[in-house]
Design an enzyme around this catalytic site. Sequence first.
Site, PDB file in Angstrom:
ATOM      1  N   GLY A 120       0.794  -1.227   0.000  1.00 46.31           N
ATOM      2  CA  GLY A 120       0.000   0.000   0.000  1.00 46.31           C
ATOM      3  C   GLY A 120       0.827   1.278   0.000  1.00 46.31           C
ATOM      4  O   GLY A 120       1.843   1.400  -0.706  1.00 46.31           O
ATOM      5  N   ILE A 121       0.385   2.241   0.791  1.00 41.46           N
ATOM      6  CA  ILE A 121       1.003   3.567   0.822  1.00 41.46           C
ATOM      7  C   ILE A 121       2.436   3.483   1.341  1.00 41.46           C
ATOM      8  O   ILE A 121       3.325   4.181   0.845  1.00 41.46           O
ATOM      9  CB  ILE A 121       0.148   4.516   1.702  1.00 41.46           C
ATOM     10  N   ASP A 148       7.076  -4.075  15.287  1.00 45.71           N
ATOM     11  CA  ASP A 148       5.688  -3.832  15.693  1.00 45.71           C
ATOM     12  C   ASP A 148       5.638  -2.433  16.297  1.00 45.71           C
ATOM     13  O   ASP A 148       6.229  -2.187  17.354  1.00 45.71           O
ATOM     14  CB  ASP A 148       5.262  -4.893  16.713  1.00 45.71           C
ATOM     15  N   ASN A 180       3.659   5.383   9.038  1.00 48.89           N
ATOM     16  CA  ASN A 180       2.613   5.015   8.080  1.00 48.89           C
ATOM     17  C   ASN A 180       1.716   3.875   8.563  1.00 48.89           C
ATOM     18  O   ASN A 180       0.537   3.822   8.208  1.00 48.89           O
ATOM     19  CB  ASN A 180       3.294   4.618   6.756  1.00 48.89           C
ATOM     20  N   TYR A 232     -12.018   5.501  14.389  1.00 48.14           N
ATOM     21  CA  TYR A 232     -10.927   5.843  13.450  1.00 48.14           C
ATOM     22  C   TYR A 232     -10.765   7.366  13.374  1.00 48.14           C
ATOM     23  O   TYR A 232      -9.648   7.877  13.363  1.00 48.14           O
ATOM     24  CB  TYR A 232     -11.254   5.244  12.080  1.00 48.14           C
ATOM     25  N   LYS A 255      -7.209   9.332  14.079  1.00 45.26           N
ATOM     26  CA  LYS A 255      -6.537  10.152  13.056  1.00 45.26           C
ATOM     27  C   LYS A 255      -6.562  11.635  13.433  1.00 45.26           C
ATOM     28  O   LYS A 255      -5.662  12.393  13.067  1.00 45.26           O
ATOM     29  CB  LYS A 255      -7.171   9.904  11.685  1.00 45.26           C
ATOM     30  N   ILE A 314      -7.746   5.642  -0.815  1.00 46.93           N
ATOM     31  CA  ILE A 314      -6.654   5.245  -1.708  1.00 46.93           C
ATOM     32  C   ILE A 314      -6.812   3.756  -2.033  1.00 46.93           C
ATOM     33  O   ILE A 314      -7.187   2.959  -1.162  1.00 46.93           O
ATOM     34  CB  ILE A 314      -5.285   5.507  -1.012  1.00 46.93           C
ATOM     35  N   THR A 318      -5.797   0.654  -1.911  1.00 41.01           N
ATOM     36  CA  THR A 318      -4.881  -0.264  -1.211  1.00 41.01           C
ATOM     37  C   THR A 318      -5.758  -1.333  -0.556  1.00 41.01           C
ATOM     38  O   THR A 318      -6.986  -1.251  -0.602  1.00 41.01           O
ATOM     39  CB  THR A 318      -4.112   0.464  -0.081  1.00 41.01           C
TER      40      THR A 318
HETATM   41  N1  LIG Z   1      -5.980   3.530   2.072  1.00 39.39           N
HETATM   42  C1  LIG Z   1      -6.692   4.586   2.441  1.00 39.39           C
HETATM   43  O1  LIG Z   1      -7.806   4.811   1.910  1.00 39.39           O
HETATM   44  C2  LIG Z   1      -6.173   5.528   3.494  1.00 39.39           C
HETATM   45  C3  LIG Z   1      -6.804   6.775   3.602  1.00 39.39           C
HETATM   46  C4  LIG Z   1      -6.355   7.669   4.568  1.00 39.39           C
HETATM   47  C5  LIG Z   1      -5.302   7.330   5.386  1.00 39.39           C
HETATM   48  N2  LIG Z   1      -4.714   6.103   5.263  1.00 39.39           N
HETATM   49  C6  LIG Z   1      -3.616   5.794   6.187  1.00 39.39           C
HETATM   50  O2  LIG Z   1      -2.433   5.514   5.450  1.00 39.39           O
HETATM   51  C7  LIG Z   1      -1.644   4.526   6.138  1.00 39.39           C
HETATM   52  C8  LIG Z   1      -1.339   3.366   5.212  1.00 39.39           C
HETATM   53  O3  LIG Z   1      -2.568   2.864   4.721  1.00 39.39           O
HETATM   54  P1  LIG Z   1      -2.669   1.694   3.619  1.00 39.39           P
HETATM   55  O4  LIG Z   1      -3.919   1.954   2.876  1.00 39.39           O
HETATM   56  O5  LIG Z   1      -1.399   1.516   2.903  1.00 39.39           O
HETATM   57  O6  LIG Z   1      -2.945   0.448   4.610  1.00 39.39           O
HETATM   58  P2  LIG Z   1      -2.681  -1.143   4.416  1.00 39.39           P
HETATM   59  O7  LIG Z   1      -3.647  -1.817   5.333  1.00 39.39           O
HETATM   60  O8  LIG Z   1      -2.719  -1.491   2.984  1.00 39.39           O
HETATM   61  O9  LIG Z   1      -1.191  -1.304   4.971  1.00 39.39           O
HETATM   62  C9  LIG Z   1      -0.934  -1.022   6.330  1.00 39.39           C
HETATM   63  C10 LIG Z   1       0.363  -1.711   6.737  1.00 39.39           C
HETATM   64  O10 LIG Z   1       0.547  -1.459   8.153  1.00 39.39           O
HETATM   65  C11 LIG Z   1       1.032  -2.657   8.732  1.00 39.39           C
HETATM   66  N3  LIG Z   1       0.761  -2.703  10.181  1.00 39.39           N
HETATM   67  C12 LIG Z   1      -0.421  -2.861  10.798  1.00 39.39           C
HETATM   68  N4  LIG Z   1      -0.242  -2.940  12.133  1.00 39.39           N
HETATM   69  C13 LIG Z   1       1.093  -2.811  12.353  1.00 39.39           C
HETATM   70  C14 LIG Z   1       1.907  -2.803  13.526  1.00 39.39           C
HETATM   71  N5  LIG Z   1       1.379  -2.971  14.750  1.00 39.39           N
HETATM   72  N6  LIG Z   1       3.236  -2.616  13.381  1.00 39.39           N
HETATM   73  C15 LIG Z   1       3.791  -2.481  12.150  1.00 39.39           C
HETATM   74  N7  LIG Z   1       3.075  -2.487  11.002  1.00 39.39           N
HETATM   75  C16 LIG Z   1       1.732  -2.660  11.112  1.00 39.39           C
HETATM   76  C17 LIG Z   1       0.305  -3.776   7.979  1.00 39.39           C
HETATM   77  O11 LIG Z   1       0.976  -5.023   8.132  1.00 39.39           O
HETATM   78  C18 LIG Z   1       0.316  -3.237   6.553  1.00 39.39           C
HETATM   79  O12 LIG Z   1       1.443  -3.675   5.826  1.00 39.39           O
HETATM   80  C19 LIG Z   1      -2.458   4.141   7.379  1.00 39.39           C
HETATM   81  O13 LIG Z   1      -2.004   4.883   8.501  1.00 39.39           O
HETATM   82  C20 LIG Z   1      -3.865   4.550   7.006  1.00 39.39           C
HETATM   83  O14 LIG Z   1      -4.666   4.786   8.141  1.00 39.39           O
HETATM   84  C21 LIG Z   1      -5.113   5.195   4.318  1.00 39.39           C
END
Ligand SMILES: NC(=O)c1ccc[n+]([C@@H]2O[C@H](COP(=O)([O-])OP(=O)(O)OC[C@H]3O[C@@H](n4cnc5c(N)ncnc54)[C@H](O)[C@@H]3O)[C@@H](O)[C@H]2O)c1
Length: 257
Positions: free
Chosen positions: A17-18, A56, A83, A153, A157, A186, A188
């Site tokens: 993802g991001i 973690d 992230n 959530y 945030k 996004i 993902t």
């Molecule tokens: N995708 C969206 O629509 C969106 C929108 C706004 C904000 N965000 C934020 O962007 C960030 C990334 O989002 P994404 O869409 O790539 O999410 P995702 O779920 O695709 O990836 C998140 C990653 O975080 C890791 N993770 C979870 N718990 C963890 C922990 N305790 N320690 C270490 N790693 C851990 C997961 O293993 C995963 O690889 C997040 O903070 C999310 O809240 C995402």
Amino acid sequence: MTDLTGRIALVTGASRGIGEASARALAAQGARVIVTDLAAPEALADEIGGLARAHDVTDEQSWIDTMAFARDTAGGLDILVNNAGLFLAKPLTETTLEDWRRLHSVNVEGVFLGCKHAVPLLAERANLWTGGTSIINLSSVAGLVGSPLVSCYNASKGAVRLFTKGVAVELAASRIRCNSIHPGIIETDMGRDLVSQFAAATGTGENDTRAAFSDRHPLGHFGVPQNIADAVTFLASDRAAFMTGSELVVDGGFTAS
Ligand SMILES: NC(=O)c1ccc[n+]([C@@H]2O[C@H](COP(=O)([O-])OP(=O)(O)OC[C@H]3O[C@@H](n4cnc5c(N)ncnc54)[C@H](O)[C@@H]3O)[C@@H](O)[C@H]2O)c1
């Protein structure tokens, strides 16, 4: 140019993802990137010439060990991207205290621990760069406006948004900048999971739910991870030298409407 040659970056939750897109983008600009996640993203690190670590973000000792790794193996730290995150869509009255704590342990405590333990390393290298060193915290549009089913959530945030400002003001004299990014939805695993969770909670089909969420973005579609990675590389670079405590909104107009 957002040239990051010579900088050392760390991205949490970088397996996909991001986080993955941000790690690739930082490396493409010349940074050496430490990619961390619950399981070490070894293949990604190999591909981008970086370093991988199991980490973690909710575990303070894991942060202490990861910072020691950054110092001893990579030579320090210039850029931290907090992230890693979790999402939850549930009616308030069905949300358990355990749900609340699990979400906040990753989304809020993980960011607090990251900033706390990275600061000594970031301070050591802050005078090397015009724009100092940089912390980038992933918040969300959900940290700016409320939505049904995501109050938990929203709270997590929103905490990231204001924590970022407090850190920015406290550390400005140390030449450490700290900014938050606020993505819209996004494409993902989390973005897709959001659609599924809303569809399940409201009894609406996934296609209709997805179309309704697309319409919430005036640009008419979800974003892609690269849109956020571009914001990350910008905030990490000297081009953002006068930005600290700011909210960079990358949401296709979601919060403008
Ligand atoms: N995708 C969206 O629509 C969106 C929108 C706004 C904000 N965000 C934020 O962007 C960030 C990334 O989002 P994404 O869409 O790539 O999410 P995702 O779920 O695709 O990836 C998140 C990653 O975080 C890791 N993770 C979870 N718990 C963890 C922990 N305790 N320690 C270490 N790693 C851990 C997961 O293993 C995963 O690889 C997040 O903070 C999310 O809240 C995402």
